[in-house]
Write an enzyme that holds these catalytic residues in place. Structure first.
Site, PDB file in Angstrom:
ATOM      1  N   ARG A   1      10.325 118.432 -10.216  1.00 60.28           N
ATOM      2  CA  ARG A   1      11.054 117.727  -9.167  1.00 60.28           C
ATOM      3  C   ARG A   1      12.544 117.726  -9.449  1.00 60.28           C
ATOM      4  NH1 ARG A   1       8.051 118.581  -6.118  1.00 60.28           N
ATOM      5  NH2 ARG A   1       6.886 117.301  -4.664  1.00 60.28           N
TER       6      ARG A   1
ATOM      7  N   HIS B   1      12.439 126.011  -3.940  1.00 64.65           N
ATOM      8  CA  HIS B   1      11.206 125.205  -3.958  1.00 64.65           C
ATOM      9  C   HIS B   1       9.992 126.062  -3.539  1.00 64.65           C
ATOM     10  CE1 HIS B   1       9.713 120.783  -3.664  1.00 64.65           C
ATOM     11  NE2 HIS B   1       8.730 121.573  -4.043  1.00 64.65           N
TER      12      HIS B   1
ATOM     13  N   GLU C   1      17.553 118.632  -1.392  1.00 65.74           N
ATOM     14  CA  GLU C   1      17.028 119.885  -0.824  1.00 65.74           C
ATOM     15  C   GLU C   1      17.148 119.848   0.689  1.00 65.74           C
ATOM     16  OE1 GLU C   1      13.105 120.775  -2.333  1.00 65.74           O
ATOM     17  OE2 GLU C   1      13.743 120.516  -4.398  1.00 65.74           O
TER      18      GLU C   1
HETATM   19  N1  LIG Z   1       7.692 123.232  -7.427  1.00 64.67           N
HETATM   20  C1  LIG Z   1       6.647 122.993  -6.702  1.00 64.67           C
HETATM   21  O1  LIG Z   1       6.509 123.528  -5.614  1.00 64.67           O
HETATM   22  C2  LIG Z   1       5.584 122.082  -7.222  1.00 64.67           C
HETATM   23  C3  LIG Z   1       4.252 122.344  -6.893  1.00 64.67           C
HETATM   24  C4  LIG Z   1       3.266 121.454  -7.352  1.00 64.67           C
HETATM   25  C5  LIG Z   1       3.635 120.354  -8.099  1.00 64.67           C
HETATM   26  N2  LIG Z   1       4.938 120.116  -8.367  1.00 64.67           N
HETATM   27  C6  LIG Z   1       5.342 118.968  -9.181  1.00 64.67           C
HETATM   28  O2  LIG Z   1       4.927 119.203 -10.528  1.00 64.67           O
HETATM   29  C7  LIG Z   1       4.800 117.962 -11.208  1.00 64.67           C
HETATM   30  C8  LIG Z   1       3.525 117.931 -12.042  1.00 64.67           C
HETATM   31  O3  LIG Z   1       2.394 118.043 -11.221  1.00 64.67           O
HETATM   32  P1  LIG Z   1       0.896 117.927 -11.822  1.00 64.67           P
HETATM   33  O4  LIG Z   1      -0.015 118.252 -10.718  1.00 64.67           O
HETATM   34  O5  LIG Z   1       0.790 118.648 -13.092  1.00 64.67           O
HETATM   35  O6  LIG Z   1       0.847 116.375 -12.100  1.00 64.67           O
HETATM   36  P2  LIG Z   1      -0.128 115.616 -13.109  1.00 64.67           P
HETATM   37  O7  LIG Z   1      -0.163 114.210 -12.630  1.00 64.67           O
HETATM   38  O8  LIG Z   1      -1.402 116.340 -13.289  1.00 64.67           O
HETATM   39  O9  LIG Z   1       0.659 115.663 -14.495  1.00 64.67           O
HETATM   40  C9  LIG Z   1       1.825 114.963 -14.730  1.00 64.67           C
HETATM   41  C10 LIG Z   1       1.876 114.649 -16.216  1.00 64.67           C
HETATM   42  O10 LIG Z   1       3.127 114.031 -16.498  1.00 64.67           O
HETATM   43  C11 LIG Z   1       2.906 113.026 -17.448  1.00 64.67           C
HETATM   44  N3  LIG Z   1       4.005 112.079 -17.393  1.00 64.67           N
HETATM   45  C12 LIG Z   1       4.208 111.061 -16.510  1.00 64.67           C
HETATM   46  N4  LIG Z   1       5.352 110.413 -16.818  1.00 64.67           N
HETATM   47  C13 LIG Z   1       5.865 111.035 -17.905  1.00 64.67           C
HETATM   48  C14 LIG Z   1       7.026 110.815 -18.693  1.00 64.67           C
HETATM   49  N5  LIG Z   1       7.871 109.823 -18.404  1.00 64.67           N
HETATM   50  N6  LIG Z   1       7.250 111.635 -19.732  1.00 64.67           N
HETATM   51  C15 LIG Z   1       6.391 112.653 -20.025  1.00 64.67           C
HETATM   52  N7  LIG Z   1       5.258 112.883 -19.336  1.00 64.67           N
HETATM   53  C16 LIG Z   1       5.013 112.093 -18.286  1.00 64.67           C
HETATM   54  C17 LIG Z   1       1.573 112.439 -17.076  1.00 64.67           C
HETATM   55  O11 LIG Z   1       0.974 111.770 -18.172  1.00 64.67           O
HETATM   56  C18 LIG Z   1       0.794 113.674 -16.667  1.00 64.67           C
HETATM   57  O12 LIG Z   1       0.056 114.195 -17.752  1.00 64.67           O
HETATM   58  C19 LIG Z   1       4.881 116.904 -10.117  1.00 64.67           C
HETATM   59  O13 LIG Z   1       6.195 116.393 -10.098  1.00 64.67           O
HETATM   60  C20 LIG Z   1       4.656 117.686  -8.840  1.00 64.67           C
HETATM   61  O14 LIG Z   1       5.236 117.058  -7.733  1.00 64.67           O
HETATM   62  C21 LIG Z   1       5.919 120.966  -7.956  1.00 64.67           C
HETATM   63  O1  LIG Z   2       4.602 118.611  -4.880  1.00 68.91           O
HETATM   64  C1  LIG Z   2       4.250 119.680  -4.403  1.00 68.91           C
HETATM   65  O2  LIG Z   2       3.076 119.905  -4.037  1.00 68.91           O
HETATM   66  C2  LIG Z   2       5.231 120.799  -4.330  1.00 68.91           C
HETATM   67  O3  LIG Z   2       6.504 120.358  -4.539  1.00 68.91           O
HETATM   68  C3  LIG Z   2       5.095 121.660  -3.127  1.00 68.91           C
HETATM   69  O4  LIG Z   2       5.962 121.328  -2.087  1.00 68.91           O
HETATM   70  P1  LIG Z   2       5.861 122.112  -0.696  1.00 68.91           P
HETATM   71  O5  LIG Z   2       4.553 121.733  -0.115  1.00 68.91           O
HETATM   72  O6  LIG Z   2       6.989 121.645   0.143  1.00 68.91           O
HETATM   73  O7  LIG Z   2       5.920 123.561  -1.007  1.00 68.91           O
END
Ligand SMILES: NC(=O)c1ccc[n+]([C@@H]2O[C@H](COP(=O)([O-])OP(=O)(O)OC[C@H]3O[C@@H](n4cnc5c(N)ncnc54)[C@H](O)[C@@H]3O)[C@@H](O)[C@H]2O)c1
Ligand SMILES: O=C(O)[C@H](O)COP(=O)(O)O
Length: 526
Positions: A230, A278, A259
């Site tokens: 994020r 993104h 964004e």
């Molecule tokens: N770029 C994209 O398009 C995209 C796509 C999918 C997910 N994401 C983002 O990726 C991130 C992770 O997603 P996920 O599905 O693995 O989530 P998840 O909940 O499975 O894992 C998150 C992990 O972070 C840990 N955590 C929470 N607070 C913390 C802290 N202060 N310090 C260290 N660790 C901490 C939790 O214990 C957990 O293990 C989220 O922010 C999600 O929104 C981005």
């Molecule tokens: O948290 C998520 O699932 C990702 O950031 C994906 O975002 P998007 O659906 O806008 O691609």
């Protein structure tokens, strides 16, 4: 027919599912004011990260029952505001895990081999093999910040590429980290020792600018950092300065503080900074997964069924719901019943979860009981999402007890409510083919399935009383469907539970309490 607004690009597979139960309008790129203007017409809103669902939008969504986020992060939704209004917020916790993990890995390899800039250079007509000499990731150390779903997959692939793994995640155990081949360390150590750092944590007040000038200063001058989690977890200004001043080896960002990315120093940095718009979840596979996952949940909620991945109904995970499903209706019915017996304002609700229900997994039953209890006051405005908050705001004290030793039934629920007008209790269990039965009212054992209209009396167990009550009801044209008396001792106090075919006519309760031996009478509609 229900109406669903889809305000971000969603795969057609999701639209097809929604169309089975609703009229679907796809309107992407709406400005906040435009969304506010139309949201009042819709029962559900389906979004990705592009739509910011503010409190103002939620307030304007007077018909909204559900907000579906086709993806993981719900930081673009004011979840507390939705919860207060009883709107379910659902996401797709796993639909894009692989896509996001693979994007982070692609960023790591692109950084180490300068692929984006080398590609641009060749396309400009150059053949420069010196500038783009890279580094291998083999035997290097990867620091994974956040060892959840995405972080774990990144770790597994990195391990297969021969990388050494450090992880920082205060919420997982050392054993779990070790199972994934990671050494669990503090953030400072990870920042100091890693050659590559990849972030996979949610954005929360604690993680905002977790990576700042101070933490960046701990990195090796050759180390690179990747953020596909994020925007805002890294302080962008501090990162740009660290790259410009050569304090770190480079960075790759998929997500940004704001964004779409506007004017920014980041845009002017060279090959040591890679930027993508993104794209973490933007694979065909992930978009089909999240669209189906969230559309199915919207469909279910519009049909009155529970959602499997609601983020604002604690303890309502899919496995728990499956197990508790038969008991949810029992809890709600008992809550509704005891609320009506008490009448007036309820001050305390004691809930005892008995037998097989005496586990922490049964928390949703407490929520269901509160939903039932508040139904008379709030009608359709109370649901699983806001029942606990509504109870708290009304000052209802909820006391939970778990009693695994109660073994009359496999599992049963006992509710005792105290209000300004007195105290009443009810117990219920599932019998036969999971049919709800009342097994106790005010301490008197009975065994009746609840019906829509019921009459309860507290009376003296004496000859003739049932006949007199029957005649009285008959004189008001009330048809009795079933009747049962519960008593503890012969000719002592007793409770009578009657199922009747229609609501009791006005004024009849007063007449009933005039029958000699009947002390109290209550009518309920369930
Ligand atoms: N770029 C994209 O398009 C995209 C796509 C999918 C997910 N994401 C983002 O990726 C991130 C992770 O997603 P996920 O599905 O693995 O989530 P998840 O909940 O499975 O894992 C998150 C992990 O972070 C840990 N955590 C929470 N607070 C913390 C802290 N202060 N310090 C260290 N660790 C901490 C939790 O214990 C957990 O293990 C989220 O922010 C999600 O929104 C981005
Ligand atoms: O948290 C998520 O699932 C990702 O950031 C994906 O975002 P998007 O659906 O806008 O691609």
């Amino acid at each position: 027919m229900s109406k669903v607004l889809v305000s971000d690009p969603i795969d057609q597979a999701g639209i097809d599912i929604l169309s089975q139960v609703a009229t679907v309008d796809v309107k992407t790129g709406l400005k906040p004011a435009e969304l506010i203007e139309i949201i009042g017409e819709y029962d559900a809103l389906m979004i990705r990260s592009g739509t910011r669902v503010t409190q103002e939008i939620i307030e304007a969504g007077t018909q909204l029952k559900i907000i579906g986020r086709a993806g993981v992060g719900v930081d673009n939704v004011d979840v507390p505001a939705a919860t207060r209004k009883g709107i379910v917020v659902v996401n797709s916790p796993e639909g894009n895990t692989i896509a996001a993990a693979e994007h982070a890995l692609a960023m790591m390899l692109s950084l180490s081999r300068h692929i984006p800039d080398a590609n641009a250079s060749v396309k400009r007509g150059e053949w420069d093999r010196k500038t783009f000499v890279g580094a291998e990731v083999y035997k290097k150390t990867l620091g994974v910040v956040g060892l959840g779903k995405i972080g774990s997959h990144v770790a597994a692939v990195a391990k297969a590429m021969g990388m050494k793994l450090l992880a920082y995640d205060p919420f997982i155990s050392t054993e779990r980290a070790e199972q994934m081949g990671c050494q669990l360390v503090e953030l400072d150590l990870l920042m100091q020792q890693a050659d590559y750092i990849t972030l996979h944590i949610p954005k929360t007040p604690e993680t905002t600018h977790l990576i700042n000038a101070k933490t960046l200063a701990k990195m090796k001058p050759t180390a690179r950092i990747i953020n596909c989690a994020r925007g805002g977890i890294i302080d962008e200004a501090a990162l740009a300065a660290a790259i410009k001043e050569g304090k770190i080896g480079g960075a790759a960002l998929d997500v940004f503080e704001s964004e779409p990315l506007g004017e920014s120093d980041l845009r002017s940095l060279g090959k040591d900074l890679i930027l993508t718009p993104h794209l973490g979840a933007s694979t065909t596979e992930a978009q089909v997964n999240v669209a189906i996952d969230v559309a199915e949940q919207i469909r279910d909620v519009l049909l009155g069924l529970p959602a499997r991945s609601a983020v604002n109904i604690p303890g309502f995970g899919p496995d728990v719901l499956e197990e508790l499903k038969p008991y949810m209706q029992l809890a709600e019915t008992l809550g509704n019943l005891v609320g009506q017996l008490v009448g007036g304002r309820v001050e305390t609700l004691n809930i005892t979860l008995q037998g097989e229900l005496a586990t922490n997994k049964s928390q949703p039953l407490v929520v269901a009981a509160l939903k039932g209890l508040l139904y008379q006051a709030l009608r359709e405005r109370v649901n699983y999402v806001n029942a606990s908050i509504e109870a708290k705001e009304r000052g209802i004290r909820v006391i939970e007890t778990r009693d695994a030793s109660a073994r009359d039934y496999a599992g049963s629920l006992h509710l005792e409510a105290t209000g300004t007008l007195g105290t009443h209790s009810v117990t219920g269990a599932l019998l036969g083919d999971k049919e709800i039965h009342l097994t106790d009212v005010d301490g008197f054992p009975i065994n009746v399935p609840p019906s829509k209209y019921m009459l309860f009396t507290l009376h003296r167990d004496m000859p003739g009383i049932i006949g007199k009550l029957g005649s009285l009801l008959g004189s008001f044209n009330v048809n009795i469907a079933s009747m049962q008396v519960g008593r503890k001792i012969v000719r002592g106090d007793a409770v009578m539970a009657l199922s009747i075919d229609d609501p009791l006519p006005e004024g009849i309760l007063d007449e009933i309490t005039k029958v000699p031996g009947i002390r109290d009478a209550y009518t309920v509609t369930l």
